[in-house]
Design a protein around this motif. Structure first.
Motif, short mmCIF file in Angstrom:
data_model
loop_
_atom_site.label_atom_id
_atom_site.label_comp_id
_atom_site.label_asym_id
_atom_site.label_seq_id
_atom_site.Cartn_x
_atom_site.Cartn_y
_atom_site.Cartn_z
N GLN A 35 0.84 -1.21 0.00
CA GLN A 35 0.00 0.00 0.00
C GLN A 35 0.86 1.25 0.00
O GLN A 35 0.57 2.22 -0.71
CB GLN A 35 -0.92 0.00 1.23
CG GLN A 35 -2.07 -0.97 1.13
CD GLN A 35 -2.91 -0.98 2.40
OE1 GLN A 35 -2.58 -0.32 3.39
NE2 GLN A 35 -4.00 -1.73 2.36
N GLN A 36 1.94 1.24 0.79
CA GLN A 36 2.82 2.41 0.83
C GLN A 36 3.49 2.62 -0.53
O GLN A 36 3.63 3.75 -1.00
CB GLN A 36 3.88 2.25 1.92
CG GLN A 36 3.32 2.43 3.31
CD GLN A 36 4.37 2.24 4.39
OE1 GLN A 36 5.55 2.01 4.08
NE2 GLN A 36 3.95 2.36 5.64
N ILE A 37 3.91 1.52 -1.17
CA ILE A 37 4.54 1.64 -2.50
C ILE A 37 3.54 2.22 -3.48
O ILE A 37 3.86 3.09 -4.30
CB ILE A 37 5.09 0.27 -2.97
CG1 ILE A 37 6.29 -0.13 -2.13
CG2 ILE A 37 5.44 0.29 -4.45
CD1 ILE A 37 6.77 -1.54 -2.37
N GLU A 38 2.32 1.76 -3.44
CA GLU A 38 1.29 2.27 -4.33
C GLU A 38 1.05 3.76 -4.08
O GLU A 38 0.89 4.54 -5.03
CB GLU A 38 0.00 1.48 -4.17
CG GLU A 38 0.07 0.08 -4.76
CD GLU A 38 -1.18 -0.74 -4.49
OE1 GLU A 38 -2.17 -0.21 -3.93
OE2 GLU A 38 -1.17 -1.93 -4.84
N LEU A 39 1.05 4.17 -2.81
CA LEU A 39 0.86 5.59 -2.49
C LEU A 39 2.03 6.42 -3.00
O LEU A 39 1.85 7.52 -3.55
CB LEU A 39 0.71 5.79 -0.98
CG LEU A 39 -0.62 5.35 -0.38
CD1 LEU A 39 -0.60 5.46 1.14
CD2 LEU A 39 -1.77 6.18 -0.96
N ILE A 40 3.24 5.86 -2.84
CA ILE A 40 4.44 6.58 -3.32
C ILE A 40 4.39 6.68 -4.83
O ILE A 40 4.68 7.74 -5.40
CB ILE A 40 5.73 5.89 -2.84
CG1 ILE A 40 5.86 6.05 -1.34
CG2 ILE A 40 6.95 6.44 -3.55
CD1 ILE A 40 6.99 5.26 -0.73
N LEU A 41 4.03 5.61 -5.49
CA LEU A 41 3.97 5.61 -6.96
C LEU A 41 2.92 6.61 -7.45
O LEU A 41 3.08 7.23 -8.51
CB LEU A 41 3.72 4.22 -7.50
CG LEU A 41 4.86 3.21 -7.38
CD1 LEU A 41 4.41 1.84 -7.87
CD2 LEU A 41 6.07 3.68 -8.17
N GLU A 42 1.84 6.74 -6.75
CA GLU A 42 0.79 7.65 -7.15
C GLU A 42 1.26 9.09 -7.00
O GLU A 42 0.85 9.97 -7.76
CB GLU A 42 -0.46 7.47 -6.27
CG GLU A 42 -1.25 6.23 -6.61
CD GLU A 42 -2.43 6.04 -5.67
OE1 GLU A 42 -2.72 6.91 -4.82
OE2 GLU A 42 -3.06 5.00 -5.78
N ARG A 43 2.15 9.40 -6.12
CA ARG A 43 2.63 10.75 -5.87
C ARG A 43 3.76 11.14 -6.82
O ARG A 43 4.10 12.31 -6.90
CB ARG A 43 3.14 10.88 -4.43
CG ARG A 43 2.03 10.84 -3.43
CD ARG A 43 2.58 11.17 -2.07
NE ARG A 43 1.84 10.49 -1.05
CZ ARG A 43 2.26 10.16 0.12
NH1 ARG A 43 3.50 10.41 0.44
NH2 ARG A 43 1.51 9.58 0.98
N LEU A 44 4.34 10.22 -7.44
CA LEU A 44 5.45 10.52 -8.35
C LEU A 44 4.93 11.33 -9.54
O LEU A 44 3.80 11.14 -10.00
CB LEU A 44 6.10 9.23 -8.85
CG LEU A 44 6.97 8.49 -7.84
CD1 LEU A 44 7.46 7.20 -8.46
CD2 LEU A 44 8.14 9.34 -7.39
N PRO A 45 5.84 12.22 -10.05
CA PRO A 45 5.40 12.99 -11.21
C PRO A 45 5.21 12.06 -12.39
O PRO A 45 5.94 11.11 -12.59
CB PRO A 45 6.56 13.96 -11.47
CG PRO A 45 7.59 13.69 -10.44
CD PRO A 45 7.13 12.62 -9.58
N GLY A 46 4.26 12.25 -13.14
CA GLY A 46 3.95 11.48 -14.31
C GLY A 46 3.12 10.25 -13.97
O GLY A 46 2.89 9.38 -14.82
N ALA A 47 2.73 10.18 -12.76
CA ALA A 47 1.90 9.02 -12.41
C ALA A 47 0.50 9.27 -12.91
O ALA A 47 0.05 10.38 -13.04
CB ALA A 47 1.89 8.85 -10.89
N GLU A 48 -0.14 8.25 -13.24
CA GLU A 48 -1.49 8.38 -13.75
C GLU A 48 -2.41 8.82 -12.60
O GLU A 48 -2.30 8.37 -11.50
CB GLU A 48 -1.99 7.04 -14.29
CG GLU A 48 -1.25 6.61 -15.51
CD GLU A 48 -1.79 5.31 -16.01
OE1 GLU A 48 -2.92 4.95 -15.73
OE2 GLU A 48 -1.05 4.62 -16.68
N ALA A 49 -3.25 9.70 -12.94
CA ALA A 49 -4.10 10.27 -11.92
C ALA A 49 -5.42 9.61 -11.81
O ALA A 49 -6.18 9.23 -12.51
CB ALA A 49 -4.26 11.74 -12.18
#
Length: 133
Positions: free
Chosen positions: A119-133
């Protein structure tokens, strides 16, 4: 005097008959004694034979008792060894059960931690620039 001689003759005949009767009775008694002696010898022989048989049977019984005691001792020893093995296996089983319980607890804890990390990895990935919104 003839009468006295006749009386004496009759008495002598009576004594002779009595003596002959006693002799016949003596022969009969001697024959009976011989028969009884033979029976006695036969019984003594039978007793000796039975005594020998009893001695042999007593020896066999003693041997069987010794063999039976040896088997009992061996059985008791084997029983003791088996009980010792059962205790050893039970201790090993208890140890393995404790390890399994610990492993399962660790597995459950790691699964929860892995889920949280996911879950934390998914949250981090979502916050990265260029991540799909």
């Amino acid at each position: 005097m003839l009468e006295d001689l006749d009386a004496l003759s009759r008495r002598i005949q009576t004594v002779v008959q009595f003596a002959q009767g006693l002799q016949a009775e003596r022969r009969a008694l001697q024959a009976r004694i011989q028969q009884l002696e033979k029976e006695c010898q036969a019984l003594q022989s039978q007793q000796a034979h039975e005594h020998d048989e009893f001695a042999r049977m007593s020896e066999r019984v003693a041997r069987h008792d010794q063999e039976l005691q040896a088997v009992r001792d061996e059985t008791a020893q084997a029983h003791g060894a088996l009980e010792s093995q059962v205790r050893d296996y039970q201790a090993r089983s208890d140890t393995l059960q404790q390890r399994l319980d610990t492993t399962l607890t660790d597995y459950d804890r790691l699964r929860v931690v892995a889920g949280d990390a996911q879950q934390q990895i998914e949250l981090i990935l979502e916050r990265l620039p260029g991540a799909e919104a």
